[in-house]
Every structure is written in C-alpha cells, then in structure tokens.
Design an enzyme around this catalytic site. Structure first.
Site, mmCIF file in Angstrom:
data_model
loop_
_atom_site.group_PDB
_atom_site.id
_atom_site.type_symbol
_atom_site.label_atom_id
_atom_site.label_comp_id
_atom_site.label_asym_id
_atom_site.label_seq_id
_atom_site.Cartn_x
_atom_site.Cartn_y
_atom_site.Cartn_z
ATOM 1 N N GLY A 114 0.841 -1.202 0.000
ATOM 2 C CA GLY A 114 0.000 0.000 0.000
ATOM 3 C C GLY A 114 0.865 1.236 0.000
ATOM 4 O O GLY A 114 2.066 1.160 -0.268
ATOM 5 N N ASN A 115 0.268 2.377 0.262
ATOM 6 C CA ASN A 115 1.058 3.608 0.398
ATOM 7 C C ASN A 115 0.357 4.527 1.390
ATOM 8 O O ASN A 115 -0.718 4.209 1.894
ATOM 9 C CB ASN A 115 1.277 4.271 -0.971
ATOM 10 C CG ASN A 115 -0.013 4.724 -1.611
ATOM 11 O OD1 ASN A 115 -0.688 5.613 -1.106
ATOM 12 N ND2 ASN A 115 -0.386 4.079 -2.706
ATOM 13 N N ARG A 116 0.973 5.674 1.672
ATOM 14 C CA ARG A 116 0.521 6.501 2.787
ATOM 15 C C ARG A 116 -0.563 7.500 2.423
ATOM 16 O O ARG A 116 -0.897 8.367 3.234
ATOM 17 C CB ARG A 116 1.727 7.211 3.395
ATOM 18 C CG ARG A 116 2.620 6.226 4.116
ATOM 19 C CD ARG A 116 3.939 6.838 4.503
ATOM 20 N NE ARG A 116 3.778 7.994 5.358
ATOM 21 C CZ ARG A 116 4.792 8.667 5.868
ATOM 22 N NH1 ARG A 116 6.024 8.298 5.593
ATOM 23 N NH2 ARG A 116 4.578 9.703 6.630
ATOM 24 N N SER A 117 -1.142 7.429 1.236
ATOM 25 C CA SER A 117 -2.206 8.376 0.878
ATOM 26 C C SER A 117 -3.386 8.236 1.846
ATOM 27 O O SER A 117 -3.852 7.128 2.106
ATOM 28 C CB SER A 117 -2.689 8.083 -0.545
ATOM 29 O OG SER A 117 -3.878 8.784 -0.798
ATOM 30 N N ALA A 121 -3.422 7.922 -5.238
ATOM 31 C CA ALA A 121 -2.029 7.477 -5.293
ATOM 32 C C ALA A 121 -2.061 6.017 -5.740
ATOM 33 O O ALA A 121 -2.053 5.093 -4.915
ATOM 34 C CB ALA A 121 -1.372 7.622 -3.934
#
Ligand code: CTP
Length: 221
Positions: free
Chosen positions: A28-31, A94
C-alpha cells in the site's frame, strides 16, 4: 468563488490502492485520500454531478457525492473507465505503479534457513493516461504528482507528466515535509499546465480544493 459546475459531471479518484500479495498481506502507500475527498466535496458543492472512486480509506462520503469503493489499481482502473463520460477527471489517487505478478492463494510461510523473499512486481495500467487517451476523453483531465525533490525537480517532473500523459493540469505537491502531502490536513500545490504555473496554499485541503476547482473550471470555461 465564481465557477458553477451545475450540469457538469466530475469524476474523482482518491486514496491509495492495495495490491495483494497473499490473503493477509498487501503493498500500500501513505495516501489518506483527504485531498481527493475534498475535491469531490468541492465539486458537489459547486453543483456538479460527482462520482468518487475511492481506494481503501476511512473517510465519510461527502454530501451529494456518489462513491464507488475499490481496492486495487486494476479495480480502480475499471471503475474509473466505467465512470466515463465525464466533463472532468481528477486523478488524485495514489495508484500503485507496481503490483505482485500473482496473488498467493495461501499465506506465504517462512521457510527454515531462508532469510530473503523475492517478490516479482509488474507495472499497473496508467489510469490517468488511459482516461486522457480515451475516445470519451473528459474536456479536462487533471493529474497529481507527489514528489520529494527540490523546486526545480518538481517543475521538471510535473512538466514531463503533463506531456507524457497528455493531461491538461498536473498538481504537484511535495511529500516528506511537514505541512504538505499525504497525511497532512493542509497542503500546498504547484499547478502546471502547458505554458503556465500557479501556486496554491499552504491551506487546509478543503479550502485548497475549492480554489483549485474554481481556477480549473474558470480556465477551461
Ligand atoms: N496514476 C494513475 N495510474 C497509475 C499510476 C498513477 O492514474 N497506475 C495517476 C495518479 O492518480 C496521479 C498521477 O498518475 O494523478 C501520478 O503520476 P505518476 O507517474 O504515478 O507519479 P509518480 O508515481 O510520482 O511517478 P514517478 O514514479 O514517475 O515519479
């Protein structure tokens, strides 16, 4: 605030995507999704019929917005293209650039004596570029770019994206600094278009979203 979006259809993507590795793990990512949700809320408040394709986030659906929840980049690609035609596409999500080549059907187990794991990742489809190249291309296609470089790098990368993805605007923001980017309440943006640039903020994402939409709607009116 001058623009009205009454009678317009606005399609927004927001949040991260999760790319599954096995039944319990993902990339995943931090968006946080806040910028995209603020843009959808702003579009609805300006009178647009607004559809929000949201990755996995914990945010309330803004009033007057139709929300479609998705998980992976592939799901988001499908939902966004199904959301066309639209007058505006705002790609604030993102989206993962890479996804595991396959999803393991069972949880990956540690093997005795093996202390590395190699994941093979493949490129995802570029939703923004595909919307911009679509036969029902929205009149206005807006992309985002999260960058960690200095001012000159940000401008160079953003202008590169404008051209490569054939979009009308790229909103670049700096991540990895306080008061801007993924998990912050506030944001600051540099908006690039063919032949111009304007800075917005720092300001709360909700206010920034209204200013940005007003500006974009005014420029293409
Ligand atoms: N985007 C997309 N589909 C993807 C990847 C990105 O639609 N598979 C969109 C995002 O929603 C955003 C923009 O493209 O509007 C971001 O561009 P991208 O090239 O992914 O930016 P970076 O990840 O910052 O690119 P790079 O790794 O080249 O710096």
């Amino acid at each position: 605030m001058s623009a009205s979006l009454a009678g317009r259809r606005v399609l927004v993507s927001a949040g991260p995507t999760y790319e599954d590795i096995d039944p319990v793990r993902f990339l995943g990512n931090r968006s946080s999704g806040r910028m995209g949700f603020a843009l959808a809320a702003a579009a609805a408040s300006l009178g647009a019929e607004t559809v929000l394709v949201a990755g996995p986030v914990r945010l309330e659906t803004p009033p007057g917005v139709r929300r479609i929840d998705v998980r992976s980049a592939a799901d988001m690609h499908e939902a966004v293209l199904c959301g066309l035609p639209a007058d505006f596409y705002i790609g604030a999500a993102a989206v993962a650039d890479w996804t595991p080549r396959g999803v393991a059907s069972h949880k990956l187990k540690k093997q005795p004596g093996v202390d590395t794991l190699t994941l093979v990742l493949v490129r995802t489809a570029d939703i923004l570029a595909d919307v911009a190249a679509h036969p029902s291309r929205p009149r206005c296609v807006v992309g985002f770019a999260a960058e960690t470089g200095d001012d000159a790098d940000i401008a160079r990368y953003a202008r590169g994206k404008l051209e490569r993805k054939r979009v009308d605007f790229i909103c670049a923001n700096r991540v990895g600094v306080a008061g801007s980017g993924f998990e912050a309440e506030d944001n600051a943006l540099r908006v690039f278009w063919n032949g111009g640039e304007r800075r917005f903020g720092p300001a709360p994402k909700t206010r920034l979203a209204l200013h940005l939409l007003d500006f974009i709607a005014g420029r293409i009116a």
